[in-house]
Design a protein around this motif. Structure first.
Motif, short mmCIF file in Angstrom:
data_model
loop_
_atom_site.label_atom_id
_atom_site.label_comp_id
_atom_site.label_asym_id
_atom_site.label_seq_id
_atom_site.Cartn_x
_atom_site.Cartn_y
_atom_site.Cartn_z
N LEU A 138 0.86 -1.18 0.00
CA LEU A 138 0.00 0.00 0.00
C LEU A 138 0.90 1.23 0.00
O LEU A 138 1.69 1.44 0.93
N ILE A 139 0.79 2.04 -1.04
CA ILE A 139 1.70 3.16 -1.25
C ILE A 139 0.91 4.45 -1.42
O ILE A 139 -0.16 4.46 -2.03
N ALA A 140 1.44 5.53 -0.87
CA ALA A 140 0.75 6.82 -0.91
C ALA A 140 0.71 7.39 -2.32
O ALA A 140 1.60 7.12 -3.15
N ASP A 141 -0.31 8.19 -2.58
CA ASP A 141 -0.50 8.89 -3.85
C ASP A 141 0.75 9.73 -4.17
O ASP A 141 1.23 10.48 -3.32
N GLU A 142 1.26 9.59 -5.39
CA GLU A 142 2.44 10.36 -5.78
C GLU A 142 2.08 11.78 -6.21
O GLU A 142 2.96 12.62 -6.38
N GLY A 143 0.79 12.04 -6.41
CA GLY A 143 0.36 13.37 -6.80
C GLY A 143 0.37 13.54 -8.32
O GLY A 143 1.34 13.17 -8.98
N PRO A 144 -0.71 14.06 -8.88
CA PRO A 144 -0.76 14.25 -10.34
C PRO A 144 0.17 15.36 -10.79
O PRO A 144 0.44 16.31 -10.04
N VAL A 145 0.67 15.23 -12.01
CA VAL A 145 1.52 16.26 -12.60
C VAL A 145 1.04 16.55 -14.02
O VAL A 145 0.33 15.75 -14.63
N THR A 146 1.44 17.68 -14.54
CA THR A 146 1.08 18.07 -15.90
C THR A 146 1.78 17.14 -16.90
O THR A 146 2.97 16.86 -16.75
N PRO A 147 1.08 16.66 -17.93
CA PRO A 147 1.74 15.81 -18.94
C PRO A 147 2.87 16.55 -19.65
O PRO A 147 2.86 17.79 -19.72
N PRO A 148 3.88 15.82 -20.14
CA PRO A 148 4.97 16.48 -20.86
C PRO A 148 4.46 17.29 -22.05
O PRO A 148 3.44 16.95 -22.66
N ARG A 149 5.16 18.35 -22.37
CA ARG A 149 4.75 19.23 -23.47
C ARG A 149 4.66 18.44 -24.78
O ARG A 149 5.57 17.68 -25.14
N GLY A 150 3.56 18.61 -25.48
CA GLY A 150 3.38 17.97 -26.77
C GLY A 150 2.83 16.55 -26.72
O GLY A 150 2.58 15.95 -27.76
N SER A 151 2.64 16.01 -25.52
CA SER A 151 2.14 14.64 -25.39
C SER A 151 0.62 14.64 -25.28
O SER A 151 -0.02 15.69 -25.16
N ASP A 152 0.04 13.44 -25.29
CA ASP A 152 -1.40 13.29 -25.10
C ASP A 152 -1.80 13.87 -23.75
O ASP A 152 -1.16 13.60 -22.73
N PRO A 153 -2.86 14.68 -23.70
CA PRO A 153 -3.29 15.28 -22.41
C PRO A 153 -3.61 14.26 -21.34
O PRO A 153 -3.61 14.59 -20.15
N GLN A 154 -3.92 13.01 -21.75
CA GLN A 154 -4.25 11.98 -20.77
C GLN A 154 -3.02 11.21 -20.29
O GLN A 154 -3.15 10.29 -19.48
N THR A 155 -1.85 11.59 -20.76
CA THR A 155 -0.62 10.90 -20.36
C THR A 155 -0.37 11.07 -18.87
O THR A 155 -0.49 12.17 -18.33
N MET A 156 -0.02 9.97 -18.21
CA MET A 156 0.28 10.01 -16.78
C MET A 156 1.69 9.50 -16.54
O MET A 156 2.07 8.44 -17.05
N THR A 157 2.46 10.27 -15.77
CA THR A 157 3.83 9.87 -15.43
C THR A 157 3.98 9.64 -13.94
O THR A 157 5.09 9.37 -13.47
N ARG A 158 2.91 9.78 -13.18
CA ARG A 158 2.91 9.53 -11.75
C ARG A 158 1.74 8.61 -11.42
O ARG A 158 0.68 8.69 -12.03
#
Length: 248
Positions: A138-158
């Motif tokens: 069980l791991i804590a939420d890493e927090g959402p971040v803005t997708p990299p510039r030019g990538s799909d808006p739905q891209t998730m890196t966290r």
């Protein structure tokens, strides 16, 4: 003024003692406690924050994956190799209302492998796949971040349940765990996620000890303030006496 300084110093001393009491854990987590698998509802409830001593706790949770919610999170490292996580929304069994927890199902080296595994999981879930029991950390939420510039808006890196919730289906009246579960066993087509045990704490919170020292310094400053005021008043009296003698 001395009375006022004594009151202020007393308040600071009490605050320092309070911080010191919080710094020393009288009931620290036993070594290896996080490696004992516990039902998730014994560790934390939906919407609650996880205490530091329980981050990385091994848990198990039973339920069914929701079709259409197998999403991919990029920039995931497994034994030093960068890749992708396939995640899913697990609808938890045995709860009074609809409740879900985000699960990191497994790791893939490439995006193509991750998409293929996600598609297979989608087909199984859509076909009415049998309930599963997930075990993992069980791991804590890493927090959402803005997708990299030019990538799909739905891209998730966290890995963020909050961000995943924004793309999940059937969420009306849904209770969600703030944490996610990193599954220890991946399905076919994915690699098991490597998750090391959390570092054992020392039982001493050094930050609180630092705060306790600060309050002691503030208490000392209250006495220094009285000393300076008293000294200034004494020097002024001496100066007035000397002026009086000089004018006599």
């Amino acid at each position: 003024m001395l009375g006022l300084c004594l009151v202020v110093a007393g308040v600071f001393a009490w605050l320092g003692q309070w911080q010191l009491g919080r710094a020393l854990q009288t009931d620290p987590t036993p070594p290896g406690a996080t490696e004992v698998v516990r039902p998730i509802d014994e560790v934390v409830q939906p919407g609650e924050y996880l205490t530091d001593s329980l981050i990385g706790q091994q848990v198990e949770v039973s339920g069914s994956f929701v079709p259409g919610d197998f999403l991919i999170v990029s920039t995931r490292y497994n034994d030093g190799d960068e890749g992708y996580w396939v995640t899913g929304q697990l609808r938890v069994d045995g709860t009074p209302g609809p409740t879900s927890v985000a699960v990191a199902v497994g790791w893939a080296k490439t995006m193509d492998e991750a998409r293929a595994a996600a598609e297979k999981l989608e087909k199984d879930a859509a076909a009415g796949g049998s309930p599963v029991t997930v075990r993992g950390r069980l791991i804590a939420d890493e927090g959402p971040v803005t997708p990299p510039r030019g990538s799909d808006p739905q891209t998730m890196t966290r890995m963020s349940p909050a961000a995943l919730l924004g793309q999940w289906h059937d969420v009306d009246g849904l209770s969600v765990y703030r944490q996610y579960v990193a599954s220890q066993s991946a399905p076919a087509g994915l690699t098991d996620i490597h998750s090391s045990p959390p570092t054992e704490g020392s039982g001493v919170n050094w930050l609180n000890i630092f705060y306790a020292i600060e309050w002691a310094v503030f208490a000392g400053f209250a006495f220094y303030l009285w000393y300076r005021l008293a000294k200034d008043a004494w020097e002024k009296e001496v100066e007035d006496l000397e002026d009086l003698k000089a004018s006599a």
